[in-house]
Design an enzyme around this catalytic site. Structure first.
Site: not given
Length: 152
Positions: A80, A87-89, A120
């Site tokens: 992620n 950051i994919c959060l 994701s």
């Protein structure tokens, strides 16, 4: 000039100083409350154990109504985390809420290290490896941990 965002960031900073969550630290850069440096320590008993990972947080005057831009400065290998450190959060995007403070943001990122969401992916190679070859994934993470000891 003291704006609502700056007041909130001062409060976040005081809270972080007085009651720091385990394994994280953060502070504004010199004379700029809108730009922070932070460190997340790899959680114990995980492949990230022993790592020291640097991040930058850029806040806008819309904080806390809008999330900061957060990215790892340290090189990372994680499903992620993009190559540029972004950051994919969910809480940094569509699940953001003004109740989140700097400590909550950093704690969530620390949790993401150990509990990635391979559905994701920001790094498809890391996501595939995490799902299909955990041993190799853990080896790559350990390399990143070792690099974190010597990186500037």
């Amino acid at each position: 000039m003291s704006t609502p965002a700056r007041k909130r960031l001062m409060r976040d900073f005081k809270r972080l100083q007085h009651d720091p969550p385990a394994g994280i630290s953060g502070a504004p850069q010199d004379n700029n409350i809108m730009l922070w440096n932070a460190v997340i320590f790899g959680p114990d008993d995980t492949p990230w154990d022993g790592g020291t990972f640097k991040l930058s947080l850029q806040f806008s005057e819309d904080y806390p109504n809008k999330p900061p831009t957060v990215r790892f400065v340290s090189r990372m290998f994680h499903p992620n985390i993009y190559a540029d450190g972004s950051i994919c959060l969910d809480i940094l995007q569509n699940q953001w809420s003004p109740i989140y403070d700097v400590a909550a943001i950093l704690t969530s990122i620390q949790s993401l290290l150990c509990d990635p969401n391979p559905n994701s992916p920001a790094n498809s190679e890391a996501a595939r490896m995490f799902s299909e070859n955990k041993r190799e994934y853990n080896r790559r993470v350990r390399e990143v941990v070792e690099q974190s000891w010597t990186a500037d």
